[in-house]
Design a protein around this motif. Structure first.
Motif, mmCIF file in Angstrom:
data_model
loop_
_atom_site.group_PDB
_atom_site.id
_atom_site.type_symbol
_atom_site.label_atom_id
_atom_site.label_comp_id
_atom_site.label_asym_id
_atom_site.label_seq_id
_atom_site.Cartn_x
_atom_site.Cartn_y
_atom_site.Cartn_z
ATOM 1 N N TYR A 1 90.814 38.563 4.364
ATOM 2 C CA TYR A 1 90.442 39.277 3.135
ATOM 3 C C TYR A 1 88.922 39.252 3.080
ATOM 4 O O TYR A 1 88.310 38.191 3.182
ATOM 5 N N ILE A 2 88.306 40.426 2.939
ATOM 6 C CA ILE A 2 86.846 40.503 2.952
ATOM 7 C C ILE A 2 86.344 41.067 1.631
ATOM 8 O O ILE A 2 86.820 42.111 1.170
ATOM 9 N N VAL A 3 85.387 40.386 1.045
ATOM 10 C CA VAL A 3 84.710 40.901 -0.150
ATOM 11 C C VAL A 3 83.234 41.063 0.156
ATOM 12 O O VAL A 3 82.691 40.426 1.066
ATOM 13 N N ALA A 4 82.577 41.917 -0.607
ATOM 14 C CA ALA A 4 81.144 42.126 -0.415
ATOM 15 C C ALA A 4 80.361 40.893 -0.825
ATOM 16 O O ALA A 4 79.446 40.450 -0.124
ATOM 17 N N LEU A 5 80.737 40.316 -1.984
ATOM 18 C CA LEU A 5 79.939 39.246 -2.567
ATOM 19 C C LEU A 5 80.809 38.101 -3.056
ATOM 20 O O LEU A 5 81.783 38.320 -3.774
ATOM 21 N N ASP A 6 80.442 36.891 -2.673
ATOM 22 C CA ASP A 6 81.036 35.688 -3.253
ATOM 23 C C ASP A 6 80.087 35.178 -4.332
ATOM 24 O O ASP A 6 78.931 34.856 -4.044
ATOM 25 N N ARG A 7 80.554 35.124 -5.569
ATOM 26 C CA ARG A 7 79.727 34.634 -6.674
ATOM 27 C C ARG A 7 79.527 33.118 -6.618
ATOM 28 O O ARG A 7 78.762 32.557 -7.388
ATOM 29 N N GLN A 8 80.216 32.463 -5.707
ATOM 30 C CA GLN A 8 80.070 31.015 -5.473
ATOM 31 C C GLN A 8 80.288 30.206 -6.756
ATOM 32 O O GLN A 8 79.522 29.312 -7.095
#
Length: 217
Positions: free
Chosen positions: A151-158
């Motif tokens: 699963y790939i997302v643009a941004l991890d908000r961490q």
């Protein structure tokens, strides 16, 4: 890989995808910034974004059979990534997306595009905050007898997940037994913003927010 992360973060900031203000997230948290993926609405911006995803998929050697883009934001993204993989990386990959509601007439069903059954699926989406959206997509793929491989997302908000200890990304990985990748992170966004003195206030607000809700690393 590090170059891809920072290059993509720079692109997102330059494209004004990162907005500043007072936002309520799906998790219920109040955030001083919002990742507005809807701003990537021109052909150029969508193509460039898809190229970053396709580059990431190629660098990671994920080799899916199908790119799955969950409705709604993931749908045009998934199609654009499939086109970029074929055009820019000489990799022929099918695409699929889902309807929000199951269709009971015509071709019927929930899935539009290539059938998922017994195929290796890479799902693409915009951002990971709480991880709740990931559950819905992976559940749907498994119901269709697909094989979710990443699963790939643009941004991890961490940000911390429900446990209050691990990140939402790590929690979702463990819960769903799947690899979840982010092309870039809020740390890389902050690195870009810190280059300009005009962003001091925004940087401070995000740093304070991460002090309350973020994870290390």
């Amino acid at each position: 890989m590090a170059d891809t992360q920072q290059e993509f973060a720079d692109f997102l900031v330059d494209s004004n995808v990162v907005e500043f203000g007072d936002f309520t997230l799906k998790s219920g948290r109040k955030s001083p910034y919002f990742f507005n993926f809807g701003k990537l609405s021109s052909a150029y911006l969508l193509n460039k974004t898809a190229w970053f995803y396709a580059r990431f998929i190629t660098e990671k050697k994920l080799s899916p059979d199908i790119i799955f883009g969950p409705a709604y934001k993931g749908t045009p993204l998934g199609v654009a990534i499939s086109l970029s993989l074929q055009r820019d990386f000489n990799t022929e990959i099918s695409y699929s997306f889902n309807r929000k509601e199951k269709k009971s007439y015509g071709d019927g069903g929930t899935i539009v595009g290539s059938p998922l059954a017994n195929k290796k699926i890479v799902t693409v989406d915009d951002v990971l905050t709480s991880g709740m959206t990931v559950d819905d997509s992976i559940r749907l793929i498994r119901e269709e007898v697909g094989i979710p491989t990443a699963y790939i997302v643009a941004l991890d908000r961490q940000e911390r997940g429900n446990s209050g200890v691990d990140s939402a990304l790590c929690e979702a990985e463990n819960r769903l037994n799947i690899n979840i990748h982010s092309i870039t992170t809020i740390s890389h966004i902050l690195k870009n913003l810190a280059k300009s003195p005009t962003n001091v206030e925004q940087v401070k607000k995000i740093q304070d927010y991460l002090t309350d809700f973020g994870v290390e690393g």
